[in-house]
Design a protein around this motif. Structure first.
Motif, PDB file in Angstrom:
ATOM      1  N   ASN A 190       0.821  -1.211   0.000  1.00 20.92           N
ATOM      2  CA  ASN A 190       0.000   0.000   0.000  1.00 20.92           C
ATOM      3  C   ASN A 190       0.855   1.261   0.000  1.00 20.92           C
ATOM      4  N   THR A 377     -11.458   2.494  13.561  1.00 24.51           N
ATOM      5  CA  THR A 377     -11.102   1.090  13.388  1.00 24.51           C
ATOM      6  C   THR A 377     -11.992   0.233  14.275  1.00 24.51           C
ATOM      7  N   TYR A 502      -5.667   4.650   3.853  1.00 24.98           N
ATOM      8  CA  TYR A 502      -5.406   3.742   2.736  1.00 24.98           C
ATOM      9  C   TYR A 502      -4.219   2.843   3.059  1.00 24.98           C
ATOM     10  N   PHE A 505      -5.852   0.146   5.179  1.00 22.40           N
ATOM     11  CA  PHE A 505      -7.076  -0.518   4.756  1.00 22.40           C
ATOM     12  C   PHE A 505      -7.272  -0.568   3.236  1.00 22.40           C
ATOM     13  N   ASP A 506      -6.351  -0.045   2.484  1.00 23.89           N
ATOM     14  CA  ASP A 506      -6.351   0.038   1.013  1.00 23.89           C
ATOM     15  C   ASP A 506      -7.746   0.303   0.437  1.00 23.89           C
ATOM     16  N   GLY A 507      -8.189  -0.488  -0.535  1.00 20.94           N
ATOM     17  CA  GLY A 507      -9.420  -0.166  -1.261  1.00 20.94           C
ATOM     18  C   GLY A 507     -10.686  -0.206  -0.442  1.00 20.94           C
ATOM     19  N   SER A 508     -10.661  -0.811   0.736  1.00 17.09           N
ATOM     20  CA  SER A 508     -11.883  -0.890   1.538  1.00 17.09           C
ATOM     21  C   SER A 508     -12.335   0.478   2.031  1.00 17.09           C
ATOM     22  N   LEU A 509     -11.430   1.448   2.090  1.00 20.35           N
ATOM     23  CA  LEU A 509     -11.803   2.800   2.531  1.00 20.35           C
ATOM     24  C   LEU A 509     -12.871   3.380   1.617  1.00 20.35           C
ATOM     25  N   SER A 511     -14.622   1.865  -0.793  1.00 25.72           N
ATOM     26  CA  SER A 511     -15.786   0.989  -0.968  1.00 25.72           C
ATOM     27  C   SER A 511     -16.758   1.133   0.192  1.00 25.72           C
ATOM     28  N   LYS A 512     -16.249   1.298   1.406  1.00 31.32           N
ATOM     29  CA  LYS A 512     -17.143   1.478   2.561  1.00 31.32           C
ATOM     30  C   LYS A 512     -17.830   2.836   2.510  1.00 31.32           C
ATOM     31  N   SER A 515     -20.623   2.602   0.004  1.00 32.83           N
ATOM     32  CA  SER A 515     -21.725   1.726   0.418  1.00 32.83           C
ATOM     33  C   SER A 515     -22.524   2.306   1.577  1.00 32.83           C
ATOM     34  N   LEU A 529     -13.792   0.790   9.816  1.00 34.69           N
ATOM     35  CA  LEU A 529     -12.934   0.191   8.793  1.00 34.69           C
ATOM     36  C   LEU A 529     -12.442  -1.189   9.229  1.00 34.69           C
TER      37      LEU A 529
END
Length: 529
Positions: A190, A377, A502, A505-509, A511-512, A515, A529
């Motif tokens: 990352n 977190t 990032y 948590f890379d791409g989940s930031l 995407s969450k 959503s 996260l």
């Protein structure tokens, strides 16, 4: 898990003006057109379609095609640019400065709000198309506001001299910033991605506008975001009639000044100047000042007669730059826009502009306060549970929060409200007796009441302090947690950069965020996260 949504009004981080706007206070209703509800967009679509000049669509789309020609554009973004040529396509717009490496987190939240609202509108009105737009503030000249970002509480700054519109700034010298940043990131997949993103954006592009476009495109092109730099001759030619009106009649000053009177009970966000335009060149952005029939360019020797400045507007419209008062009109003239999404400060100055829009015969957009977010977190959420706290507690002022928790920890009541009320009742009886016997004693009775109440308050404070000592460990954990979530006792979204999240948590930031954020619900979201 405690509640993870806090209303903007109860968060404590919005001004009375924005709170009253969100509460749809009657006195503010003349200052906006339609409140942001899904149902209200139906009339907004119909009005904008009627009032927007369809001939502007091809100029807008052609401009965007030119600006994207050297960028690896997603199929969805390209599709959205093509859709802008169609009469049934509308935009949802947010704007932001060209902050270094996106600046604070709320840059992301603005764009996520625009994307998600576009999706909601498409679901509700499937016959139309809706395109999220990021309007880059390339013509700003407040370099000190954008030349840094904060990574793990460390300020990473780009030190350089500045002059002129920031979008035209050379990126020269950012290699040194990248060197500092990459060392802070450390090693790992990352970290390498973030380093490459910074390098590809700022080292491989020659000016700040191109660098920021590349960066935002890399982060959001998969969602179809369209990024616009309105500092172009083609778009400004469309706006030239409004610039001419401003030069000759100074309409914006008159109309905004009228509206300011309706906001006398609030802090005015911006005050209009006589002429709300700048003259710009690559290294110059200065106010246009009218004196004795001559147009002077502030802090320069440049000056123009009326005929000369109108001739310049006709031949070189790109030399005229709208300020914060006129920029919203420029945006709404050239875009088929339905809504503007901004922070509280932005919405505050938009609320000064409705009468100006009416005079310009331009549809006033729906004003939406952007999503606000607290990132946490799972470990921090677990700590919150163990301490018996809610997310709403975290938004409290720290001393108030600690006092509240000491009260809950204590085996006995630390609040002397009942005792103070009893004392006041007793002194009311004494005052009544004094009035019936010797009125000169009333002052003495009042003085004694104040002394006794003060004594109880001092005892209350000492008891609270003693109890805090008894619960030091738990209180220290509360302070530590709140300071993690609210750096410098302020909003995380106004300080921290996306890169520190990032990194872990890379791409989940993103995407969450996509959503979970619902722009029309107007709530402060806690995203785990």
């Amino acid at each position: 898990m405690p509640s993870d949504c806090i209303s903007y009004q109860s968060s404590g981080y919005f001004t009375p003006l924005i709170t009253d706007y969100l509460n749809q206070k009657d006195t503010l209703k003349p200052l906006y057109h339609r409140f942001p509800t899904l149902e209200n967009f139906k009339a907004q679509i119909e009005e904008k379609q009627k009032n927007y000049n369809p001939a502007f669509r091809s100029v807008l789309a052609d401009t965007l095609q030119e600006q994207y020609k050297n960028i690896n554009t997603s199929a969805l973004t390209q599709h959205n640019i093509d859709l802008l040529r169609k009469d049934d396509t509308f935009t949802v717009t947010t704007g932001h400065q060209l902050n270094l490496f996106t600046g604070p987190l709320y840059f992301l939240y603005k764009i996520v709000s625009a994307v998600n609202l576009s999706k909601e509108l498409k679901a509700a009105y499937p016959q139309q198309n809706f395109v999220p737009v990021y309007w880059m503030a390339t013509e700003d000249h407040d370099f000190e506001e954008i030349n840094f970002f904060t990574f793990r509480n460390k300020k990473i700054k780009w030190p350089r001299e500045s002059a002129g519109p920031v979008g035209r700034f050379s990126t020269e010298g950012l290699e040194a910033v990248l060197d500092v940043f990459s060392k802070e990131l450390g090693l790992g997949k990352n970290a390498a991605w973030l380093t490459k993103l910074f390098e590809d954006a700022y080292i491989k592009h020659t000016n700040l506008a191109d660098a920021t476009r590349y960066l935002a495109n890399e982060l959001f092109s998969s969602e179809g975001l369209v990024i616009l730099d309105a500092d172009t001759a083609g778009l400004k030619k469309l706006f030239a009639p409004y610039v001419q009106e401003e030069l000759l009649k100074q309409t914006s000053h008159l109309k905004v000044a009228e509206t300011a009177a309706l906001l006398k009970d609030y802090n005015i966000q911006v005050n209009p100047r006589e002429i709300n335009l700048f003259y710009i060149e690559d290294t110059l952005r200065e106010r246009i000042i009218l004196q004795d029939g001559v147009y002077h360019i502030n802090n320069t020797e440049l000056k123009f007669s009326e005929d000369e400045i109108l001739a310049l507007l006709d031949s070189n419209p790109e030399k005229f730059s709208p300020n914060v008062i006129m920029r919203p009109l420029y945006e709404e003239v050239i875009l088929p826009n339905l809504a503007y999404i901004g922070g509280g400060g932005e919405i505050a100055y938009w609320l000064e502009l409705k009468s100006y829009f009416e005079s310009a015969k331009t549809t006033f957009p729906i004003l939406l306060v952007r999503n606000s977010v607290l990132l946490a977190t799972q470990k921090q959420a677990d700590k919150l549970d163990k301490l018996g706290l809610s997310w709403a507690d975290m938004f409290s002022k720290q001393q108030d929060l600690l006092n509240k928790k000491v009260q809950s920890f204590s085996e006995f009541k630390l609040d002397f409200t009942d005792q103070k009320e009893l004392l006041k009742n007793q002194f009311e009886v004494l005052a009544d007796i004094a009035a019936k016997t010797d009125a000169s004693f009333i002052g003495a009775v009042k003085a004694q009441e104040i002394k006794q109440i003060k004594g109880l308050e001092n005892l209350e404070k000492r008891l609270l302090k003693a109890e805090k000592r008894n619960h030091t460990e738990q209180l220290e954990r509360i302070v530590l947690l709140q300071n993690e979530l609210f750096p410098g006792k302020g909003l995380q979204e106004r300080k921290a950069n996306f890169s520190e999240f990032y990194l872990e948590f890379d791409g989940s930031l993103l995407s969450k965020l996509f959503s979970q954020l619902k722009p029309l619900e107007q709530e402060f979201n806690v995203v785990i996260l």
